[in-house]
Design a protein around this motif. Structure first.
Motif, PDB file in Angstrom:
ATOM      1  N   CYS A  29      39.208  41.435  35.340  1.00 20.53           N
ATOM      2  CA  CYS A  29      38.912  40.727  36.565  1.00 20.53           C
ATOM      3  C   CYS A  29      39.428  41.632  37.667  1.00 20.53           C
ATOM      4  N   SER A  82      38.861  30.911  42.840  1.00 19.14           N
ATOM      5  CA  SER A  82      38.044  32.420  42.803  1.00 19.14           C
ATOM      6  C   SER A  82      37.542  33.112  43.788  1.00 19.14           C
ATOM      7  N   VAL A 184      38.431  35.138  38.244  1.00 16.11           N
ATOM      8  CA  VAL A 184      39.699  35.474  38.822  1.00 16.11           C
ATOM      9  C   VAL A 184      40.583  35.576  37.408  1.00 16.11           C
ATOM     10  N   SER A 185      41.628  36.413  37.446  1.00 13.91           N
ATOM     11  CA  SER A 185      42.446  36.454  35.946  1.00 13.91           C
ATOM     12  C   SER A 185      43.271  35.176  36.167  1.00 13.91           C
ATOM     13  N   GLU A 188      46.455  36.064  38.664  1.00 14.49           N
ATOM     14  CA  GLU A 188      46.024  36.186  40.214  1.00 14.49           C
ATOM     15  C   GLU A 188      45.750  34.672  40.468  1.00 14.49           C
ATOM     16  N   GLN A 189      45.123  33.851  39.669  1.00 16.69           N
ATOM     17  CA  GLN A 189      45.229  32.449  40.071  1.00 16.69           C
ATOM     18  C   GLN A 189      46.585  31.877  40.376  1.00 16.69           C
ATOM     19  N   ARG A 192      47.411  33.119  43.925  1.00 21.83           N
ATOM     20  CA  ARG A 192      46.723  32.466  45.031  1.00 21.83           C
ATOM     21  C   ARG A 192      47.211  30.907  45.200  1.00 21.83           C
ATOM     22  N   ALA A 243      36.805  39.195  40.179  1.00 18.99           N
ATOM     23  CA  ALA A 243      37.239  38.696  41.484  1.00 18.99           C
ATOM     24  C   ALA A 243      38.632  38.731  42.056  1.00 18.99           C
ATOM     25  N   ASP A 244      39.400  39.529  41.106  1.00 18.70           N
ATOM     26  CA  ASP A 244      40.755  39.790  41.627  1.00 18.70           C
ATOM     27  C   ASP A 244      40.795  40.258  43.044  1.00 18.70           C
ATOM     28  N   LYS A 246      39.232  40.261  46.263  1.00 17.50           N
ATOM     29  CA  LYS A 246      38.330  39.643  47.078  1.00 17.50           C
ATOM     30  C   LYS A 246      37.113  40.421  47.881  1.00 17.50           C
TER      31      LYS A 246
END
Ligand code: AMP
Ligand code: MG
Length: 289
Positions: A29, A82, A184-185, A188-189, A192, A243-244, A246
């Motif tokens: 990702c 994501s 998204v991984s 990373e989620q 965020r 999507a990690d 943006k």
């Protein structure tokens, strides 16, 4: 690296397209497939391609105002955080809002529940000349619904073929479908979600329920895998977007959408009046008024 090298080395329309054997379990990702530049180069490219996208969208819109029957449908799926909202703002936001028909799909209302799951989707399809944008879509009916067994497996199990047949009809009616899954991984989620808590200006985006959904991460990945295995078709292929970063996801969706419009060979509609006659009328008014 020279400036000219910082660009798409391979087209995301090809690179990100799901092909047989694709595995979300081994997907990176944080990768930036096909793009040789960085965040800053991407900003320049976004701007440049945004100009092309915007002009193509105007052609599509103009055709729709004439006898055109075609439109585009951008389907955006992805886990919480994501970056779906960012795509709306930064990619779709580059074109004239008059030409966009945007629809988000949340938990179905009582009214929606009383209909077939494709009913609300069908009602939101773009009309000729428009870019329809779906923030979530009918795929929720084989994602969240499958993960939580809101209907029996025998029911959601039949939806993949049904969705393919429905999309084939939609495509045949003149709607070019561009499907993007922002992946998204899990790490990373969490970053965020934490960031949303740390910043007062992001609290509105924080939903405690997102953490509950996160607990079903593996089941979601299985459900996404099934979607990619079963619903990436010739007329409506899936593109899986790392999507990690943006900036990469936005750049990639911009490119996918722009290339889809380019492939439509949109020409400006011919005038439905005699241009020379109208010129002469105006010339006459100049002399006489
Ligand atoms: P958001 O995109 O953050 O506004 O959240 C919308 C929520 O609606 C998500 O949790 C989705 O999973 C949920 N949702 C969307 N479509 C469906 C559906 N067909 N059935 C159940 N939940 C859905
Ligand atoms: Mg959400």
């Amino acid at each position: 690296m020279g400036k000219k090298d910082r660009e798409w080395r391979e087209s995301p329309t090809d690179t990100l397209r799901v092909t047989p054997g694709f595995s979300i379990a081994t997907f990176d990702c944080a990768s930036t497939p096909g793009f040789t530049g960085d965040h800053d180069d991407a900003a320049l490219f976004m701007e440049r391609r945004g100009v092309a996208l915007s002009e193509l969208q105007e052609r599509l819109f103009a055709a729709g105002r004439s006898d055109g029957t075609r439109s585009v449908l951008l389907v955006i799926q992805g886990m919480d955080t994501s970056g779906k909202g960012g795509i709306m703002r930064h990619v779709v936001g580059m074109v004239d809002p008059q030409g966009v028909q945007h629809q988000s799909f949340g938990v179905p209302t009582e009214d929606e529940k009383s209909h077939h799951y494709l009913w609300r989707i069908e009602n939101a399809l773009p009309t000729p000349g428009h870019i329809g944008v779906f923030d979530r879509s009918h795929y929720e009916d084989v994602l969240v619904v499958r993960v939580h067994n809101y209907v029996e497996p025998s029911v959601w199990g039949e939806r993949y073929d049904e969705i393919n047949a429905w999309e084939a009809r939609v495509a045949a009616s003149g709607i070019r479908i561009v499907k993007c899954a922002l992946m998204v991984s899990k790490a990373e989620q969490l970053n965020r979600l934490e960031e949303r808590l740390e910043r007062a200006d992001k609290h509105w985006k924080y939903n405690p329920h997102d953490l509950d959904e996160r607990a079903s991460w593996d089941a979601y990945m299985e459900a996404y895998q099934a979607v990619f295995d079963r619903c990436s078709t010739e007329n409506a292929p899936w593109h899986v977007i790392p999507a990690d970063n943006k900036w990469y996801a936005r750049l990639a969706v911009t490119e996918l959408l722009t290339q889809a419009l380019e492939a439509m060979d949109l020409t400006w509609p011919a005038a439905k009046f005699d241009v020379e006659v109208e010129r002469q009328r105006i010339a006459h008014l100049r002399d006489s008024e």
